[in-house]
Design a protein around this motif. Structure first.
Motif, PDB file in Angstrom:
ATOM      1  N   PHE A  14       3.054  -1.272  10.033  1.00 39.61           N
ATOM      2  CA  PHE A  14       2.172  -0.862  11.123  1.00 39.61           C
ATOM      3  C   PHE A  14       2.989  -0.463  12.344  1.00 39.61           C
ATOM      4  O   PHE A  14       4.185  -0.758  12.458  1.00 39.61           O
ATOM      5  CB  PHE A  14       1.190  -1.981  11.482  1.00 39.61           C
ATOM      6  CG  PHE A  14       1.835  -3.245  12.015  1.00 39.61           C
ATOM      7  CD1 PHE A  14       1.951  -3.476  13.381  1.00 39.61           C
ATOM      8  CD2 PHE A  14       2.313  -4.223  11.148  1.00 39.61           C
ATOM      9  CE1 PHE A  14       2.532  -4.627  13.882  1.00 39.61           C
ATOM     10  CE2 PHE A  14       2.894  -5.383  11.628  1.00 39.61           C
ATOM     11  CZ  PHE A  14       2.996  -5.600  12.997  1.00 39.61           C
ATOM     12  N   GLN A  22      -4.542  15.901  -4.601  1.00 38.62           N
ATOM     13  CA  GLN A  22      -4.263  14.527  -4.200  1.00 38.62           C
ATOM     14  C   GLN A  22      -3.924  13.652  -5.403  1.00 38.62           C
ATOM     15  O   GLN A  22      -3.064  12.767  -5.311  1.00 38.62           O
ATOM     16  CB  GLN A  22      -5.465  13.957  -3.443  1.00 38.62           C
ATOM     17  CG  GLN A  22      -5.723  14.655  -2.114  1.00 38.62           C
ATOM     18  CD  GLN A  22      -7.028  14.219  -1.477  1.00 38.62           C
ATOM     19  OE1 GLN A  22      -7.990  13.875  -2.158  1.00 38.62           O
ATOM     20  NE2 GLN A  22      -7.068  14.245  -0.143  1.00 38.62           N
ATOM     21  N   ALA A  58      -0.075   1.593   8.599  1.00 35.66           N
ATOM     22  CA  ALA A  58       0.324   2.895   8.051  1.00 35.66           C
ATOM     23  C   ALA A  58      -0.681   3.318   6.977  1.00 35.66           C
ATOM     24  O   ALA A  58      -1.228   2.481   6.247  1.00 35.66           O
ATOM     25  CB  ALA A  58       1.718   2.806   7.453  1.00 35.66           C
ATOM     26  N   ALA A  59      -0.928   4.614   6.905  1.00 33.13           N
ATOM     27  CA  ALA A  59      -1.868   5.125   5.903  1.00 33.13           C
ATOM     28  C   ALA A  59      -1.349   4.817   4.501  1.00 33.13           C
ATOM     29  O   ALA A  59      -0.141   4.949   4.237  1.00 33.13           O
ATOM     30  CB  ALA A  59      -2.043   6.628   6.076  1.00 33.13           C
ATOM     31  N   PRO A  60      -2.211   4.384   3.603  1.00 32.85           N
ATOM     32  CA  PRO A  60      -1.753   4.086   2.241  1.00 32.85           C
ATOM     33  C   PRO A  60      -1.273   5.339   1.531  1.00 32.85           C
ATOM     34  O   PRO A  60      -1.716   6.452   1.843  1.00 32.85           O
ATOM     35  CB  PRO A  60      -3.002   3.502   1.569  1.00 32.85           C
ATOM     36  CG  PRO A  60      -4.148   4.054   2.346  1.00 32.85           C
ATOM     37  CD  PRO A  60      -3.662   4.175   3.760  1.00 32.85           C
ATOM     38  N   GLU A  61      -0.360   5.162   0.596  1.00 36.60           N
ATOM     39  CA  GLU A  61       0.166   6.297  -0.159  1.00 36.60           C
ATOM     40  C   GLU A  61      -0.931   6.945  -1.009  1.00 36.60           C
ATOM     41  O   GLU A  61      -0.894   8.141  -1.268  1.00 36.60           O
ATOM     42  CB  GLU A  61       1.312   5.834  -1.066  1.00 36.60           C
ATOM     43  CG  GLU A  61       2.618   5.578  -0.342  1.00 36.60           C
ATOM     44  CD  GLU A  61       3.210   6.860   0.217  1.00 36.60           C
ATOM     45  OE1 GLU A  61       3.419   7.821  -0.543  1.00 36.60           O
ATOM     46  OE2 GLU A  61       3.461   6.907   1.436  1.00 36.60           O
ATOM     47  N   SER A  97     -11.224   8.588  -0.504  1.00 33.92           N
ATOM     48  CA  SER A  97     -11.424   9.868   0.189  1.00 33.92           C
ATOM     49  C   SER A  97     -11.569  11.036  -0.785  1.00 33.92           C
ATOM     50  O   SER A  97     -11.781  12.170  -0.356  1.00 33.92           O
ATOM     51  CB  SER A  97     -10.243  10.137   1.128  1.00 33.92           C
ATOM     52  OG  SER A  97      -9.048  10.344   0.397  1.00 33.92           O
ATOM     53  N   ASP A 122      -5.236   7.107  -1.538  1.00 41.09           N
ATOM     54  CA  ASP A 122      -6.521   6.774  -0.920  1.00 41.09           C
ATOM     55  C   ASP A 122      -7.661   7.352  -1.758  1.00 41.09           C
ATOM     56  O   ASP A 122      -8.265   8.376  -1.398  1.00 41.09           O
ATOM     57  CB  ASP A 122      -6.566   7.320   0.505  1.00 41.09           C
ATOM     58  CG  ASP A 122      -7.828   6.882   1.246  1.00 41.09           C
ATOM     59  OD1 ASP A 122      -8.484   5.927   0.782  1.00 41.09           O
ATOM     60  OD2 ASP A 122      -8.155   7.485   2.298  1.00 41.09           O
ATOM     61  N   SER A 165       0.817  -1.217   0.000  1.00 41.80           N
ATOM     62  CA  SER A 165       0.000   0.000   0.000  1.00 41.80           C
ATOM     63  C   SER A 165       0.848   1.264   0.000  1.00 41.80           C
ATOM     64  O   SER A 165       0.340   2.352  -0.243  1.00 41.80           O
ATOM     65  CB  SER A 165      -0.930   0.008   1.216  1.00 41.80           C
ATOM     66  OG  SER A 165      -0.179   0.023   2.424  1.00 41.80           O
ATOM     67  N   GLN A 166       2.153   1.123   0.294  1.00 44.72           N
ATOM     68  CA  GLN A 166       3.072   2.258   0.233  1.00 44.72           C
ATOM     69  C   GLN A 166       3.755   2.345  -1.127  1.00 44.72           C
ATOM     70  O   GLN A 166       4.671   3.150  -1.313  1.00 44.72           O
ATOM     71  CB  GLN A 166       4.130   2.123   1.325  1.00 44.72           C
ATOM     72  CG  GLN A 166       3.563   1.912   2.721  1.00 44.72           C
ATOM     73  CD  GLN A 166       2.703   3.059   3.175  1.00 44.72           C
ATOM     74  OE1 GLN A 166       3.144   4.197   3.179  1.00 44.72           O
ATOM     75  NE2 GLN A 166       1.459   2.770   3.555  1.00 44.72           N
ATOM     76  N   GLU A 193      -1.803  -0.397  14.420  1.00 51.54           N
ATOM     77  CA  GLU A 193      -2.415   0.446  13.404  1.00 51.54           C
ATOM     78  C   GLU A 193      -1.585   0.416  12.125  1.00 51.54           C
ATOM     79  O   GLU A 193      -0.372   0.658  12.161  1.00 51.54           O
ATOM     80  CB  GLU A 193      -2.545   1.882  13.906  1.00 51.54           C
ATOM     81  CG  GLU A 193      -3.464   2.028  15.099  1.00 51.54           C
ATOM     82  CD  GLU A 193      -3.573   3.471  15.562  1.00 51.54           C
ATOM     83  OE1 GLU A 193      -2.725   4.287  15.146  1.00 51.54           O
ATOM     84  OE2 GLU A 193      -4.517   3.784  16.315  1.00 51.54           O
ATOM     85  N   THR A 201       2.326  -5.170   4.887  1.00 52.40           N
ATOM     86  CA  THR A 201       1.618  -4.091   5.565  1.00 52.40           C
ATOM     87  C   THR A 201       2.502  -3.554   6.676  1.00 52.40           C
ATOM     88  O   THR A 201       2.936  -4.310   7.553  1.00 52.40           O
ATOM     89  CB  THR A 201       0.294  -4.589   6.166  1.00 52.40           C
ATOM     90  OG1 THR A 201      -0.577  -5.012   5.109  1.00 52.40           O
ATOM     91  CG2 THR A 201      -0.388  -3.480   6.961  1.00 52.40           C
TER      92      THR A 201
END
Length: 347
Positions: free
Chosen positions: A142, A268, A245-248, A253, A250, A129-130, A243, A140
């Motif tokens: 985290f 974005q 990490a936020a994906p690069e 959103s 998204d 996801s990064q 938790e 993933t």
């Protein structure tokens, strides 16, 4: 006299001495490709007594897997970049002309969002996801609450018992004063690696953990820690929050309802495109490294030896019979469409 039938033809390995020639299965000889193209012995070049090796069957299988994985990642990334460029153009046009919504931008967003959700499958599990590429599988990243370096550095000696997956799968990490950040990360990594969790310092110098995307949900829901009352409570194992990490990127959103939302989404999209293009560059670099490994792994055969192989092959295939068929089928053994495409991509 008793006559026995041979179900598989026997041939003599080229280059063997007459006194100790070894008969082998002709079919097996065709499969391993070792001197398969010659019907007569090949004289080794003076510089090498090793048998001539050639053909795709001699290629390192991990190399072929690395090439295939990189190609899948590139296909996904280039498709994503094209979709983002189209979306960027449509968003810019909407803002410049203040056009009313006609569904085009919304359709572009849905298209990219669907592609992004299919990232793991479309990239063959090589992109996380990064947008980090790895032929070992996507992971993933985290963090774990309470396991920040600021918290782990402070206090006296403490033994942490960490459970992942429940049951008796408990690992121990010893923390003591004076450890550097790198040493702390190393101790967590060594302890948790058997459970499929790795630890390292991230780009911001903070302690970060990672596991395969397939294992992430199990790790997230089962990780528990027991301490000696210094950094973590004593007693029994206590569940801690992990938790991701936020994906690069998204796309869920992104908002296209009003002009302010479109402006934010455009920013974005531009950022996402830059990240995708950076990932494309990293995959190209990985492919270049694989190409270098291919060159170093390729067998070196003298010019005279190859000319002799080619001449023997031509002579043999011109003569009707089993030997001609054996030479042709052996030369083609192991060649597939996927291998040819992977090789051509290196040009």
């Amino acid at each position: 006299m008793q006559i026995t039938s041979a179900t598989t033809p026997q041939v003599i390995v080229p280059g063997a001495n007459a006194g100790n020639a070894t008969a082998v299965d002709g079919t097996a000889l065709g499969l391993n490709g070792e001197n398969a193209a010659t019907a007569t012995p090949v004289t080794p070049t003076p510089n090498s007594a090793a048998p001539l090796r050639r053909g795709l069957n001699n290629w390192d299988q991990p190399l072929q897997g690395d090439i295939s994985g990189a190609q899948q990642a590139l296909d996904f990334l280039e498709q994503s970049a094209a979709q983002l460029r189209n979306l960027k153009a449509d968003l810019s046009a909407r803002l410049a002309n203040r056009q009313r919504a006609d569904g085009t931008v919304e359709a572009r967003v849905r298209q990219f969002s669907n592609s992004w959700r299919n990232r793991a499958t479309a990239s063959g599990g090589t992109l996380d996801s990064q947008l980090k590429f790895s032929n070992k599988g996507s992971a993933t990243s985290f963090t774990v609450r309470g396991m920040s370096l600021a918290n782990l550095r402070n206090g006296g000696r403490e033994v942490l018992a960490i459970s992942i997956g429940g049951g008796q799968n408990v690992r121990s990490v010893v923390l003591e004063p004076g450890l550097s950040d790198a040493q702390i990360a190393q101790r967590f990594d060594e302890a948790l690696a058997p459970a499929g969790v790795r630890a390292q310092l991230n780009d911001d110098g903070q302690l970060a953990f990672s596991t395969t995307e397939a294992q992430w949900s199990n790790v997230r829901d089962t990780i528990a820690v027991q301490g000696n009352g210094i950094r973590f409570p004593t007693g029994q194992l206590n569940r801690v929050k992990a938790e991701a990490a936020a994906p690069e990127v998204d796309p869920d959103s992104w908002n296209t309802v009003d002009l302010d939302g479109i402006r934010t989404t455009l920013q974005q999209v531009v950022q996402a495109l830059a990240k995708v293009e950076a990932s494309i560059a990293s995959v190209h670099q990985a492919l270049a490294q694989v190409a270098a490994r291919v060159q170093s792994a390729a067998p070196s055969t003298g010019k005279n030896g190859m000319e002799q192989v080619a001449q023997n092959f031509v002579t043999t295939t011109k003569q009707p019979g089993y030997q001609s068929l054996l030479s042709i089928t052996s030369a083609l053994a192991g060649i597939s469409r996927e291998r040819v495409i992977s090789l051509l991509s290196l040009r």
